[in-house]
Design a protein around this motif. Structure first.
Motif, mmCIF file in Angstrom:
data_model
loop_
_atom_site.group_PDB
_atom_site.id
_atom_site.type_symbol
_atom_site.label_atom_id
_atom_site.label_comp_id
_atom_site.label_asym_id
_atom_site.label_seq_id
_atom_site.Cartn_x
_atom_site.Cartn_y
_atom_site.Cartn_z
ATOM 1 N N SER A 41 0.829 -1.211 0.000
ATOM 2 C CA SER A 41 0.000 0.000 0.000
ATOM 3 C C SER A 41 0.863 1.260 0.000
ATOM 4 C CB SER A 41 -0.981 -0.009 1.171
ATOM 5 O OG SER A 41 -0.297 -0.087 2.389
ATOM 6 N N ASP A 42 2.072 1.204 0.582
ATOM 7 C CA ASP A 42 2.990 2.350 0.492
ATOM 8 C C ASP A 42 3.383 2.594 -0.966
ATOM 9 O OD1 ASP A 42 3.182 2.859 3.322
ATOM 10 O OD2 ASP A 42 4.474 1.102 3.464
ATOM 11 N N ILE A 43 3.571 1.507 -1.706
ATOM 12 C CA ILE A 43 3.920 1.631 -3.124
ATOM 13 C C ILE A 43 2.763 2.262 -3.901
ATOM 14 C CG2 ILE A 43 4.606 0.364 -5.216
ATOM 15 C CD1 ILE A 43 6.716 0.425 -2.931
ATOM 16 N N HIS A 44 1.519 1.866 -3.569
ATOM 17 C CA HIS A 44 0.356 2.491 -4.224
ATOM 18 C C HIS A 44 0.312 3.989 -3.910
ATOM 19 C CE1 HIS A 44 -1.840 -0.688 -6.218
ATOM 20 N NE2 HIS A 44 -1.563 -1.490 -5.190
ATOM 21 N N MET A 45 0.597 4.341 -2.664
ATOM 22 C CA MET A 45 0.581 5.769 -2.318
ATOM 23 C C MET A 45 1.689 6.512 -3.062
ATOM 24 S SD MET A 45 -0.494 5.408 1.675
ATOM 25 C CE MET A 45 -0.435 7.155 2.037
ATOM 26 N N TYR A 46 2.867 5.919 -3.166
ATOM 27 C CA TYR A 46 3.973 6.513 -3.914
ATOM 28 C C TYR A 46 3.584 6.727 -5.381
ATOM 29 C CZ TYR A 46 8.568 6.864 -6.137
ATOM 30 O OH TYR A 46 9.635 7.255 -6.888
ATOM 31 N N ALA A 47 2.881 5.746 -5.951
ATOM 32 C CA ALA A 47 2.484 5.821 -7.361
ATOM 33 C C ALA A 47 1.226 6.656 -7.578
ATOM 34 C CB ALA A 47 2.261 4.407 -7.902
ATOM 35 N N LEU A 60 4.427 8.331 5.636
ATOM 36 C CA LEU A 60 4.149 6.937 5.292
ATOM 37 C C LEU A 60 4.576 5.992 6.416
ATOM 38 C CD1 LEU A 60 5.322 6.975 1.568
ATOM 39 C CD2 LEU A 60 2.962 6.866 2.409
ATOM 40 N N GLY A 61 4.088 4.757 6.347
ATOM 41 C CA GLY A 61 4.553 3.708 7.252
ATOM 42 C C GLY A 61 3.505 3.264 8.251
ATOM 43 N N HIS A 62 3.062 2.006 8.126
ATOM 44 C CA HIS A 62 2.037 1.510 9.054
ATOM 45 C C HIS A 62 2.375 0.130 9.605
ATOM 46 C CE1 HIS A 62 0.858 0.207 5.000
ATOM 47 N NE2 HIS A 62 0.477 -0.911 5.612
ATOM 48 N N GLU A 63 3.534 -0.404 9.290
ATOM 49 C CA GLU A 63 3.960 -1.699 9.836
ATOM 50 C C GLU A 63 5.313 -1.463 10.480
ATOM 51 O OE1 GLU A 63 3.757 -4.129 6.331
ATOM 52 O OE2 GLU A 63 1.586 -3.945 6.242
ATOM 53 N N PHE A 64 5.350 -1.469 11.830
ATOM 54 C CA PHE A 64 6.559 -0.995 12.495
ATOM 55 C C PHE A 64 6.664 -1.533 13.922
ATOM 56 C CE2 PHE A 64 4.148 2.297 14.815
ATOM 57 C CZ PHE A 64 3.028 2.404 13.997
ATOM 58 N N SER A 86 3.048 -2.023 16.740
ATOM 59 C CA SER A 86 1.803 -1.278 16.612
ATOM 60 C C SER A 86 0.894 -1.890 15.563
ATOM 61 C CB SER A 86 2.105 0.174 16.239
ATOM 62 O OG SER A 86 2.865 0.772 17.243
ATOM 63 N N GLU A 87 -0.386 -1.734 15.783
ATOM 64 C CA GLU A 87 -1.379 -2.128 14.805
ATOM 65 C C GLU A 87 -1.493 -1.036 13.749
ATOM 66 O OE1 GLU A 87 -3.083 -4.816 14.520
ATOM 67 O OE2 GLU A 87 -2.900 -5.795 16.449
ATOM 68 N N THR A 88 -1.978 -1.400 12.586
ATOM 69 C CA THR A 88 -2.203 -0.407 11.537
ATOM 70 C C THR A 88 -3.316 0.558 11.922
ATOM 71 O OG1 THR A 88 -1.460 -1.929 9.842
ATOM 72 C CG2 THR A 88 -2.861 -0.128 9.117
ATOM 73 N N ALA A 89 -4.379 0.034 12.535
ATOM 74 C CA ALA A 89 -5.502 0.871 12.936
ATOM 75 C C ALA A 89 -5.112 1.698 14.157
ATOM 76 C CB ALA A 89 -6.714 0.008 13.256
ATOM 77 N N ALA A 90 -4.960 2.996 13.973
ATOM 78 C CA ALA A 90 -4.533 3.874 15.059
ATOM 79 C C ALA A 90 -5.693 4.332 15.921
ATOM 80 C CB ALA A 90 -3.813 5.088 14.487
ATOM 81 N N VAL A 91 -6.845 4.548 15.306
ATOM 82 C CA VAL A 91 -8.023 5.046 16.022
ATOM 83 C C VAL A 91 -9.235 4.229 15.589
ATOM 84 C CG1 VAL A 91 -9.540 7.029 16.385
ATOM 85 C CG2 VAL A 91 -7.070 7.382 16.161
ATOM 86 N N LEU A 92 -9.994 3.777 16.581
ATOM 87 C CA LEU A 92 -11.216 3.021 16.323
ATOM 88 C C LEU A 92 -12.366 3.676 17.064
ATOM 89 C CD1 LEU A 92 -9.503 -0.362 16.920
ATOM 90 C CD2 LEU A 92 -10.628 0.234 14.778
ATOM 91 N N PRO A 93 -13.567 3.700 16.465
ATOM 92 C CA PRO A 93 -14.709 4.243 17.197
ATOM 93 C C PRO A 93 -15.017 3.342 18.385
ATOM 94 C CG PRO A 93 -15.367 3.456 15.008
ATOM 95 C CD PRO A 93 -13.893 3.260 15.108
ATOM 96 N N GLY A 115 -1.917 6.806 6.637
ATOM 97 C CA GLY A 115 -3.016 7.034 5.695
ATOM 98 C C GLY A 115 -3.839 8.232 6.137
ATOM 99 N N GLU A 116 -4.614 8.014 7.207
ATOM 100 C CA GLU A 116 -5.395 9.120 7.771
ATOM 101 C C GLU A 116 -4.634 9.837 8.878
ATOM 102 O OE1 GLU A 116 -6.753 5.984 7.650
ATOM 103 O OE2 GLU A 116 -8.358 6.152 6.175
ATOM 104 N N LEU A 117 -3.682 9.134 9.491
ATOM 105 C CA LEU A 117 -2.827 9.711 10.536
ATOM 106 C C LEU A 117 -1.378 9.489 10.132
ATOM 107 C CD1 LEU A 117 -4.631 8.274 13.667
ATOM 108 C CD2 LEU A 117 -4.775 10.616 12.812
ATOM 109 N N GLY A 118 -0.487 10.293 10.720
ATOM 110 C CA GLY A 118 0.924 10.155 10.396
ATOM 111 C C GLY A 118 1.442 8.759 10.683
#
Ligand SMILES: [Zn+2]
Length: 138
Positions: A41-47, A60-64, A86-93, A115-118
Protein backbone atom coordinates in the motif's frame (compact mmCIF):
# COMPACT_ATOMS: atom_id res chain seq x y z
CA UNK A 1 13.67 14.92 12.82
CA UNK A 2 13.27 13.63 9.28
CA UNK A 3 10.17 11.88 7.92
CA UNK A 4 9.13 10.41 4.58
CA UNK A 5 6.09 12.47 3.58
CA UNK A 6 3.51 11.68 0.89
CA UNK A 7 2.41 15.27 0.29
CA UNK A 8 -0.17 14.89 -2.54
CA UNK A 9 -2.11 12.27 -4.52
CA UNK A 10 -0.14 12.95 -7.71
CA UNK A 11 2.34 10.16 -8.56
CA UNK A 12 5.76 10.28 -6.85
CA UNK A 13 4.74 13.05 -4.45
CA UNK A 14 6.99 11.65 -1.73
CA UNK A 15 10.03 13.32 -0.18
CA UNK A 16 12.06 13.52 2.99
CA UNK A 17 11.03 16.52 5.08
CA UNK A 18 12.10 18.04 8.36
CA UNK A 19 9.33 17.58 10.94
CA UNK A 20 8.75 18.78 14.48
CA UNK A 21 8.80 16.24 17.30
CA UNK A 22 5.12 15.87 18.25
CA UNK A 23 3.81 16.65 21.70
CA UNK A 24 1.62 14.00 23.30
CA UNK A 25 -1.66 14.12 25.17
CA UNK A 26 -2.54 12.49 28.48
CA UNK A 27 -3.45 9.13 26.91
CA UNK A 28 -0.87 9.08 24.14
CA UNK A 29 2.53 7.49 23.88
CA UNK A 30 5.57 8.71 21.96
CA UNK A 31 7.16 5.85 20.05
CA UNK A 32 10.83 5.74 19.05
CA UNK A 33 10.59 3.85 15.77
CA UNK A 34 13.08 0.97 15.58
CA UNK A 35 12.00 -0.68 12.32
CA UNK A 36 9.41 -0.02 9.63
CA UNK A 37 8.60 -2.04 6.53
CA UNK A 38 7.50 -0.96 3.08
CA UNK A 39 4.05 -2.40 2.35
CA UNK A 40 2.40 -2.76 -1.02
CA UNK A 41 0.00 0.00 0.00
CA UNK A 42 2.99 2.35 0.49
CA UNK A 43 3.92 1.63 -3.12
CA UNK A 44 0.36 2.49 -4.22
CA UNK A 45 0.58 5.77 -2.32
CA UNK A 46 3.97 6.51 -3.91
CA UNK A 47 2.48 5.82 -7.36
CA UNK A 48 -0.60 7.94 -6.61
CA UNK A 49 -2.94 4.93 -6.92
CA UNK A 50 -4.40 4.31 -3.46
CA UNK A 51 -8.00 3.04 -3.49
CA UNK A 52 -8.57 4.27 0.08
CA UNK A 53 -8.88 7.67 1.73
CA UNK A 54 -5.57 9.42 2.43
CA UNK A 55 -5.27 12.63 4.39
CA UNK A 56 -2.44 14.52 2.66
CA UNK A 57 0.21 15.39 3.63
CA UNK A 58 0.95 12.22 5.59
CA UNK A 59 4.08 10.44 6.80
CA UNK A 60 4.15 6.94 5.29
CA UNK A 61 4.55 3.71 7.25
CA UNK A 62 2.04 1.51 9.05
CA UNK A 63 3.96 -1.70 9.84
CA UNK A 64 6.56 -1.00 12.49
CA UNK A 65 8.09 -1.77 15.86
CA UNK A 66 9.14 0.69 18.50
CA UNK A 67 10.41 1.47 21.96
CA UNK A 68 8.22 3.65 24.17
CA UNK A 69 10.04 7.00 24.46
CA UNK A 70 7.43 8.82 26.57
CA UNK A 71 4.00 8.13 28.02
CA UNK A 72 1.11 10.48 28.74
CA UNK A 73 0.21 11.06 32.38
CA UNK A 74 -2.86 8.76 32.19
CA UNK A 75 -1.13 5.84 30.43
CA UNK A 76 -0.81 2.88 32.81
CA UNK A 77 -0.29 -0.08 30.47
CA UNK A 78 3.14 0.99 29.18
CA UNK A 79 6.26 2.64 30.50
CA UNK A 80 9.29 4.25 28.94
CA UNK A 81 11.62 1.63 27.47
CA UNK A 82 8.93 -0.99 26.71
CA UNK A 83 9.37 -2.63 23.32
CA UNK A 84 6.12 -2.64 21.33
CA UNK A 85 4.66 -3.37 17.92
CA UNK A 86 1.80 -1.28 16.61
CA UNK A 87 -1.38 -2.13 14.81
CA UNK A 88 -2.20 -0.41 11.54
CA UNK A 89 -5.50 0.87 12.94
CA UNK A 90 -4.53 3.87 15.06
CA UNK A 91 -8.02 5.05 16.02
CA UNK A 92 -11.22 3.02 16.32
CA UNK A 93 -14.71 4.24 17.20
CA UNK A 94 -15.37 3.08 20.77
CA UNK A 95 -18.89 1.95 19.86
CA UNK A 96 -17.70 -0.24 16.99
CA UNK A 97 -19.45 -3.61 16.71
CA UNK A 98 -16.32 -4.94 15.03
CA UNK A 99 -14.14 -3.77 17.93
CA UNK A 100 -16.36 -5.57 20.48
CA UNK A 101 -15.99 -8.80 18.46
CA UNK A 102 -12.21 -8.46 18.12
CA UNK A 103 -12.53 -7.77 14.40
CA UNK A 104 -11.27 -4.19 14.59
CA UNK A 105 -9.36 -4.56 11.32
CA UNK A 106 -12.75 -4.77 9.53
CA UNK A 107 -14.12 -1.53 11.08
CA UNK A 108 -14.81 0.76 8.10
CA UNK A 109 -14.41 3.92 10.23
CA UNK A 110 -10.94 3.00 11.54
CA UNK A 111 -8.17 5.53 10.98
CA UNK A 112 -4.84 4.08 10.04
CA UNK A 113 -1.25 5.11 10.55
CA UNK A 114 0.36 6.24 7.31
CA UNK A 115 -3.02 7.03 5.70
CA UNK A 116 -5.40 9.12 7.77
CA UNK A 117 -2.83 9.71 10.54
CA UNK A 118 0.92 10.16 10.40
CA UNK A 119 2.89 6.95 9.94
CA UNK A 120 6.16 5.51 11.17
CA UNK A 121 8.71 6.47 8.53
CA UNK A 122 10.28 8.93 10.94
CA UNK A 123 12.11 8.90 14.28
CA UNK A 124 9.40 9.65 16.85
CA UNK A 125 5.71 8.87 16.36
CA UNK A 126 2.79 10.01 18.48
CA UNK A 127 0.37 7.12 19.01
CA UNK A 128 -3.10 8.39 19.91
CA UNK A 129 -4.37 5.35 21.76
CA UNK A 130 -1.91 3.16 23.61
CA UNK A 131 -4.50 0.55 24.60
CA UNK A 132 -5.61 -0.28 21.06
CA UNK A 133 -2.56 0.36 18.95
CA UNK A 134 0.35 -1.33 20.61
CA UNK A 135 1.10 -4.67 22.12
CA UNK A 136 4.01 -5.46 24.38
CA UNK A 137 6.80 -7.61 22.91
CA UNK A 138 8.24 -10.29 25.18
ZN1 LIG B 1 0.39 -2.93 4.96
Amino acid sequence: MTGLVNFAKEPYSVELRELLVPGIGEEDVLLAVQAVSVCGSDIHMYAGTPSWHVKYPVVLGHEFSDVIAKVGVRVRSFKEGDRVASETAAVLPPDSVYLRRGLYNLEPKRLGFGGELGGAMLNLLKSPNAACTACRLR
